[in-house]
Scaffold this motif. Structure first.
Motif, PDB file in Angstrom:
ATOM      1  N   VAL A   1      -9.321 -10.724   0.003  1.00  0.00           N
ATOM      2  CA  VAL A   1      -8.654  -9.468   0.336  1.00  0.00           C
ATOM      3  C   VAL A   1      -9.629  -8.443   0.918  1.00  0.00           C
ATOM      4  CG1 VAL A   1      -8.858  -8.434  -1.972  1.00  0.00           C
ATOM      5  CG2 VAL A   1      -6.942  -7.806  -0.516  1.00  0.00           C
ATOM      6  N   THR A   2     -10.905  -8.554   0.574  1.00  0.00           N
ATOM      7  CA  THR A   2     -11.889  -7.602   1.091  1.00  0.00           C
ATOM      8  C   THR A   2     -11.967  -7.699   2.616  1.00  0.00           C
ATOM      9  OG1 THR A   2     -13.143  -7.878  -0.943  1.00  0.00           O
ATOM     10  CG2 THR A   2     -14.294  -6.843   0.901  1.00  0.00           C
ATOM     11  N   ARG A   3     -12.013  -8.924   3.107  1.00  0.00           N
ATOM     12  CA  ARG A   3     -12.068  -9.123   4.572  1.00  0.00           C
ATOM     13  C   ARG A   3     -10.793  -8.582   5.228  1.00  0.00           C
ATOM     14  NH1 ARG A   3     -15.715 -12.948   6.610  1.00  0.00           N
ATOM     15  NH2 ARG A   3     -17.080 -13.825   5.025  1.00  0.00           N
ATOM     16  N   GLU A   4      -9.671  -8.786   4.556  1.00  0.00           N
ATOM     17  CA  GLU A   4      -8.399  -8.314   5.117  1.00  0.00           C
ATOM     18  C   GLU A   4      -8.356  -6.784   5.156  1.00  0.00           C
ATOM     19  OE1 GLU A   4      -6.408 -12.185   2.970  1.00  0.00           O
ATOM     20  OE2 GLU A   4      -5.506 -10.236   2.589  1.00  0.00           O
ATOM     21  N   LEU A   5      -8.935  -6.177   4.139  1.00  0.00           N
ATOM     22  CA  LEU A   5      -8.961  -4.706   4.104  1.00  0.00           C
ATOM     23  C   LEU A   5      -9.776  -4.147   5.266  1.00  0.00           C
ATOM     24  CD1 LEU A   5      -9.461  -4.115   0.263  1.00  0.00           C
ATOM     25  CD2 LEU A   5      -7.444  -3.505   1.611  1.00  0.00           C
ATOM     26  N   VAL A   6     -10.841  -4.843   5.607  1.00  0.00           N
ATOM     27  CA  VAL A   6     -11.680  -4.377   6.725  1.00  0.00           C
ATOM     28  C   VAL A   6     -10.872  -4.410   8.033  1.00  0.00           C
ATOM     29  CG1 VAL A   6     -13.711  -4.951   8.135  1.00  0.00           C
ATOM     30  CG2 VAL A   6     -13.870  -4.965   5.632  1.00  0.00           C
ATOM     31  N   THR A   7     -10.090  -5.466   8.220  1.00  0.00           N
ATOM     32  CA  THR A   7      -9.242  -5.535   9.417  1.00  0.00           C
ATOM     33  C   THR A   7      -8.199  -4.419   9.400  1.00  0.00           C
ATOM     34  OG1 THR A   7      -9.538  -7.914   9.462  1.00  0.00           O
ATOM     35  CG2 THR A   7      -7.705  -7.044  10.750  1.00  0.00           C
ATOM     36  N   ALA A   8      -7.579  -4.229   8.235  1.00  0.00           N
ATOM     37  CA  ALA A   8      -6.563  -3.173   8.118  1.00  0.00           C
ATOM     38  C   ALA A   8      -7.169  -1.810   8.427  1.00  0.00           C
ATOM     39  CB  ALA A   8      -5.967  -3.181   6.714  1.00  0.00           C
ATOM     40  N   ALA A   9      -8.373  -1.576   7.918  1.00  0.00           N
ATOM     41  CA  ALA A   9      -9.032  -0.280   8.117  1.00  0.00           C
ATOM     42  C   ALA A   9      -9.262  -0.007   9.599  1.00  0.00           C
ATOM     43  CB  ALA A   9     -10.347  -0.247   7.349  1.00  0.00           C
ATOM     44  N   GLN A  10      -9.539  -1.076  10.342  1.00  0.00           N
ATOM     45  CA  GLN A  10      -9.813  -0.885  11.772  1.00  0.00           C
ATOM     46  C   GLN A  10      -8.578  -0.432  12.553  1.00  0.00           C
ATOM     47  OE1 GLN A  10     -12.547  -3.983  13.557  1.00  0.00           O
ATOM     48  NE2 GLN A  10     -12.276  -4.750  11.482  1.00  0.00           N
ATOM     49  N   GLU A  11      -7.399  -0.685  11.992  1.00  0.00           N
ATOM     50  CA  GLU A  11      -6.158  -0.254  12.657  1.00  0.00           C
ATOM     51  C   GLU A  11      -6.138   1.263  12.851  1.00  0.00           C
ATOM     52  OE1 GLU A  11      -3.104  -2.213  13.297  1.00  0.00           O
ATOM     53  OE2 GLU A  11      -4.509  -3.885  13.141  1.00  0.00           O
ATOM     54  N   LEU A  12      -6.869   1.962  12.009  1.00  0.00           N
ATOM     55  CA  LEU A  12      -6.842   3.428  12.089  1.00  0.00           C
ATOM     56  C   LEU A  12      -7.838   3.969  13.108  1.00  0.00           C
ATOM     57  CD1 LEU A  12      -6.427   4.365   8.326  1.00  0.00           C
ATOM     58  CD2 LEU A  12      -4.687   3.903  10.040  1.00  0.00           C
TER      59      LEU A  12
ATOM     60  N   SER B   1       1.888   2.011  -1.934  1.00  0.00           N
ATOM     61  CA  SER B   1       1.448   0.686  -2.376  1.00  0.00           C
ATOM     62  C   SER B   1       2.163  -0.382  -1.560  1.00  0.00           C
ATOM     63  CB  SER B   1       1.740   0.502  -3.871  1.00  0.00           C
ATOM     64  OG  SER B   1       3.127   0.523  -4.093  1.00  0.00           O
ATOM     65  N   ASP B   2       1.664  -1.617  -1.653  1.00  0.00           N
ATOM     66  CA  ASP B   2       2.265  -2.772  -0.969  1.00  0.00           C
ATOM     67  C   ASP B   2       2.429  -2.524   0.535  1.00  0.00           C
ATOM     68  OD1 ASP B   2       3.241  -5.317  -0.775  1.00  0.00           O
ATOM     69  OD2 ASP B   2       5.270  -4.806  -1.419  1.00  0.00           O
ATOM     70  N   VAL B   3       1.435  -1.904   1.136  1.00  0.00           N
ATOM     71  CA  VAL B   3       1.509  -1.569   2.572  1.00  0.00           C
ATOM     72  C   VAL B   3       1.244  -2.826   3.398  1.00  0.00           C
ATOM     73  CG1 VAL B   3       0.363  -0.260   4.411  1.00  0.00           C
ATOM     74  CG2 VAL B   3       0.812   0.802   2.176  1.00  0.00           C
ATOM     75  N   HIS B   4       2.114  -3.087   4.400  1.00  0.00           N
ATOM     76  CA  HIS B   4       1.886  -4.255   5.256  1.00  0.00           C
ATOM     77  C   HIS B   4       1.853  -3.916   6.739  1.00  0.00           C
ATOM     78  CE1 HIS B   4       6.177  -4.533   6.261  1.00  0.00           C
ATOM     79  NE2 HIS B   4       6.400  -4.236   4.997  1.00  0.00           N
ATOM     80  N   GLY B   5       1.852  -2.639   7.059  1.00  0.00           N
ATOM     81  CA  GLY B   5       1.712  -2.246   8.457  1.00  0.00           C
ATOM     82  C   GLY B   5       1.087  -0.861   8.524  1.00  0.00           C
ATOM     83  N   LEU B   6       0.253  -0.651   9.547  1.00  0.00           N
ATOM     84  CA  LEU B   6      -0.441   0.635   9.676  1.00  0.00           C
ATOM     85  C   LEU B   6      -0.448   1.065  11.127  1.00  0.00           C
ATOM     86  CD1 LEU B   6      -3.536  -0.230   7.520  1.00  0.00           C
ATOM     87  CD2 LEU B   6      -2.011   1.687   7.045  1.00  0.00           C
TER      88      LEU B   6
ATOM     89  N   LEU C   1      -2.644   0.965  -0.986  1.00  0.00           N
ATOM     90  CA  LEU C   1      -2.854  -0.388  -1.524  1.00  0.00           C
ATOM     91  C   LEU C   1      -2.264  -1.350  -0.502  1.00  0.00           C
ATOM     92  CD1 LEU C   1      -1.866  -0.008  -5.305  1.00  0.00           C
ATOM     93  CD2 LEU C   1      -4.032   0.500  -4.193  1.00  0.00           C
ATOM     94  N   ILE C   2      -3.108  -2.199   0.055  1.00  0.00           N
ATOM     95  CA  ILE C   2      -2.715  -3.061   1.179  1.00  0.00           C
ATOM     96  C   ILE C   2      -2.311  -4.442   0.675  1.00  0.00           C
ATOM     97  CG2 ILE C   2      -3.501  -4.063   3.377  1.00  0.00           C
ATOM     98  CD1 ILE C   2      -3.493  -1.015   3.471  1.00  0.00           C
ATOM     99  N   ARG C   3      -1.154  -4.915   1.134  1.00  0.00           N
ATOM    100  CA  ARG C   3      -0.654  -6.232   0.707  1.00  0.00           C
ATOM    101  C   ARG C   3      -1.599  -7.348   1.173  1.00  0.00           C
ATOM    102  NH1 ARG C   3       5.039  -8.013   3.008  1.00  0.00           N
ATOM    103  NH2 ARG C   3       5.775  -6.260   1.764  1.00  0.00           N
ATOM    104  N   PRO C   4      -2.033  -8.215   0.264  1.00  0.00           N
ATOM    105  CA  PRO C   4      -2.892  -9.341   0.670  1.00  0.00           C
ATOM    106  C   PRO C   4      -2.155 -10.303   1.597  1.00  0.00           C
ATOM    107  CG  PRO C   4      -2.955  -9.028  -1.707  1.00  0.00           C
ATOM    108  CD  PRO C   4      -1.831  -8.172  -1.189  1.00  0.00           C
ATOM    109  N   THR C   5      -2.912 -11.036   2.354  1.00  0.00           N
ATOM    110  CA  THR C   5      -2.493 -12.119   3.277  1.00  0.00           C
ATOM    111  C   THR C   5      -1.786 -11.635   4.537  1.00  0.00           C
ATOM    112  OG1 THR C   5      -0.260 -12.710   2.456  1.00  0.00           O
ATOM    113  CG2 THR C   5      -2.122 -13.702   1.293  1.00  0.00           C
ATOM    114  N   VAL C   6      -1.666 -10.328   4.745  1.00  0.00           N
ATOM    115  CA  VAL C   6      -0.979  -9.831   5.943  1.00  0.00           C
ATOM    116  C   VAL C   6      -1.972  -9.656   7.094  1.00  0.00           C
ATOM    117  CG1 VAL C   6       0.247  -7.868   6.948  1.00  0.00           C
ATOM    118  CG2 VAL C   6       0.866  -8.703   4.677  1.00  0.00           C
TER     119      VAL C   6
END
Ligand code: FAD
Length: 311
Positions: free
Chosen positions: A18-29, A111-116, A149-154
């Motif tokens: 999930v850490t790697r996924e969070l980094v990708t999610a963070a880049q969306e911003l 919580s359970d965020v799957h899009g940004l 809180l970002i949903r894992p595997t998205v």
């Protein structure tokens, strides 16, 4: 306010996906991304991933996750750095302290965020309601920090090979109120559902514990292995080893036949990559039909009776 702060998750010396996924999610911003690693020896975790600008190593006494340690540390980091957004995994660990930090510091929260997305200066987070049937966009105006809180595997995992700078941070912690003592291995399951080619998976739609033997026999006849959704494990009807999903096993059989399973995101996270997904549900709007290759809006007991006759 600046940048996005991600808190890394690790367990037994391994960085969690999930850490790697969070980094990708963070880049969306589109902002600068800092990853905080809270651990006894934070430097042992390689979070120098593509898209990470800064690694913040926070050395603490505790080797493993402790709720109050993470809460206190995150509060300090937010006060010190004033990030525009904080991202944690929608995981058992983060659910324990993330909402408390948001409430205490009066941050925006989802919580359970799957899009940004960024719309003008506002941050827009997408999450689901009603068992995945309705998506909702939450708009957080600029000028107000937000904790998500970002949903894992998205989000796709960020690749290795970043060029982050590393800083060390220390946090004043009072004695932790909890101590990790040891890990207890789960009792070995009777079967390994992760290696089965054909899973017959039943959910709360079967209604009653008394129905379980019928599906055990049907699975036997079909040459399938019986797996279940989480409510059946929570109710003590089936052992943990049979649970498919985010907090159970991730499976990828050739055939996944789901009877009376609604298709909650946590269930889909564990089976959506199956070869052929067949779903039976009385509700035509059930979310499982979104991932099913074949579906029948039907009573599962009628379908089970027909399968019984065939086998
Ligand atoms: C942190 C967290 C982790 C989780 N981890 C998991 C996990 O690993 N795995 C998991 O499964 N869940 C997990 N959950 C729970 C998840 O959110 C859902 O509550 C769960 O998946 C629902 O199980 P279900 O589909 O069997 O039950 P329900 O959502 O109650 O669905 C039952 C379905 O059966 C249908 N039905 C009823 N009667 C019939 C009939 N006679 N014939 C046909 N269809 C019928 C209904 O229309 C309904 O769609 C987790 C939740 C959280 C918060």
């Amino acid at each position: 306010m600046n940048g996005t702060l991600v808190v890394a998750e690790h367990l037994r010396g391994e960085l969690r996906d999930v850490t790697r996924e969070l980094v990708t999610a963070a880049q969306e911003l589109g902002d600068r991304v800092a990853v905080a690693v809270i651990a006894k020896d934070p430097g042992r975790f390689d979070v120098n991933l593509r898209g990470v600008d800064e690694i913040i190593n926070v050395g603490v006494e505790q080797e493993e996750f402790e709720n109050d340690v993470y809460q206190r540390t995150l509060e300090e980091l937010i006060a010190d750095r004033q990030p525009r957004a904080v991202m944690l995994g929608f995981t058992v660990n983060s659910m324990g302290y993330g909402p408390a930090v948001a409430a205490k510091l009066r941050l925006g929260f989802a919580s359970d965020v799957h899009g940004l997305a960024r719309e003008d200066e506002a941050l827009v987070a997408t999450r689901s309601f009603y068992g995945g049937k309705v998506d909702c966009e939450l708009e957080f105006p600029a000028g107000r920090p937000v904790l998500l809180l970002i949903r894992p595997t998205v989000f796709a995992p960020a690749a290795d090979g970043g060029s982050a700078t590393t800083t060390e941070a220390t946090v004043e912690l009072s004695a932790s109120r909890a101590r990790h003592v040891r890990f207890e291995e789960a009792a070995a399951g009777d079967v390994d559902i992760t290696t089965a080619d054909f899973l017959l998976s039943v959910g709360r739609g079967i209604g009653d514990k008394e129905a379980i033997p019928q599906f055990e026999q049907l699975a036997d006849k079909l040459g399938a292995v019986l797996s279940v959704s989480r409510p059946l494990v929570d109710a003590g009807w089936m052992p943990n080893a049979r649970q498919v999903g985010q907090s159970g096993k991730t499976v990828k059989p050739k055939v996944y036949l789901a009877l009376g399973i609604s298709g909650a995101v946590q269930h889909l996270a564990g089976m959506k990559s199956s070869g052929t997904i067949i779903a039976v549900n009385t509700d035509p709007e059930a979310a499982i039909f979104k991932v099913a290759h074949f579906g029948a809006v039907a009573d599962l007991f009628d379908v089970a009776d027909e399968l019984e006759k065939l086998s």
